[in-house]
Design a protein around this motif. Structure first.
Motif, PDB file in Angstrom:
ATOM      1  N   SER A  21       0.842  -1.187   0.000  1.00 52.54           N
ATOM      2  CA  SER A  21       0.000   0.000   0.000  1.00 52.54           C
ATOM      3  C   SER A  21       0.878   1.237   0.000  1.00 52.54           C
ATOM      4  O   SER A  21       2.001   1.217   0.517  1.00 52.54           O
ATOM      5  N   ALA A  23       0.229   5.335   0.866  1.00 50.80           N
ATOM      6  CA  ALA A  23      -0.688   6.385   1.304  1.00 50.80           C
ATOM      7  C   ALA A  23      -0.122   7.745   0.933  1.00 50.80           C
ATOM      8  O   ALA A  23       1.042   8.039   1.234  1.00 50.80           O
ATOM      9  N   SER A  72      -5.626   1.837  -7.675  1.00 47.45           N
ATOM     10  CA  SER A  72      -5.619   3.059  -6.892  1.00 47.45           C
ATOM     11  C   SER A  72      -7.010   3.350  -6.358  1.00 47.45           C
ATOM     12  O   SER A  72      -8.011   2.881  -6.918  1.00 47.45           O
ATOM     13  N   LYS A  76      -9.395   7.489  -1.135  1.00 47.89           N
ATOM     14  CA  LYS A  76      -8.502   7.243   0.000  1.00 47.89           C
ATOM     15  C   LYS A  76      -7.094   7.757  -0.258  1.00 47.89           C
ATOM     16  O   LYS A  76      -6.221   7.615   0.602  1.00 47.89           O
ATOM     17  N   ALA A  78      -4.817   6.540  -2.188  1.00 51.94           N
ATOM     18  CA  ALA A  78      -3.974   5.368  -1.968  1.00 51.94           C
ATOM     19  C   ALA A  78      -3.670   4.640  -3.262  1.00 51.94           C
ATOM     20  O   ALA A  78      -4.445   4.669  -4.224  1.00 51.94           O
ATOM     21  N   TYR A  80      -2.049   0.739  -4.570  1.00 48.63           N
ATOM     22  CA  TYR A  80      -1.832  -0.616  -4.097  1.00 48.63           C
ATOM     23  C   TYR A  80      -1.076  -1.438  -5.143  1.00 48.63           C
ATOM     24  O   TYR A  80      -1.124  -1.144  -6.333  1.00 48.63           O
TER      25      TYR A  80
END
Length: 124
Positions: A21, A23, A72, A76, A78, A80
């Motif tokens: 992940s 962030a 993605s 969030k 984020a 991945y």
């Protein structure tokens, strides 16, 4: 200033799976091209996968195609990387990267923001 933080690395046996992940803070990933790169000891950093967050196009290196999946979540902020059927040659530090200058990019020089990296070790 976008900051990227990777997580999810670790030690896994060959054939196993990991999910990385990334962030993002200080900005949204919407409109960015985002990617995963990796660097093994003694080797140059290499492209793994990239995704356009605007049109969801994805591209993979030949070495991971069919085994890794990049995705993605703009809500969030984020990114991945689902890694399946891992091999010892996948062992490396994996880096998350982002750029707003391109819609999709496979070259590391095109990326402006980088995370600190997360170690992935695959044992045989």
């Amino acid at each position: 200033q976008v900051q990227l933080v990777e997580s999810g690395g670790g030690l896994v046996q060959a054939g196993g799976s990991l999910r990385l992940s990334c962030a993002a803070s200080g900005g949204t990933v919407g409109g960015a091209a985002m990617a995963w790169f990796r660097q093994a000891p003694g080797k140059e950093r290499e492209f793994v996968a990239t995704i356009s967050t605007t049109v969801a196009h994805t591209y993979y290196s030949d070495s991971v195609k069919g085994r890794f999946t990049i995705s993605s979540d703009t809500a969030k902020s984020a990114l991945y990387l689902q890694m399946n059927s891992l091999k010892p040659e996948d062992t490396a530090v994996y880096y998350c990267a982002a750029t707003y200058r391109f819609s999709v990019m496979t070259a590391d020089l095109g990326y402006d923001y980088w995370g600190q990296g997360t170690q992935v070790t695959v044992s045989s």
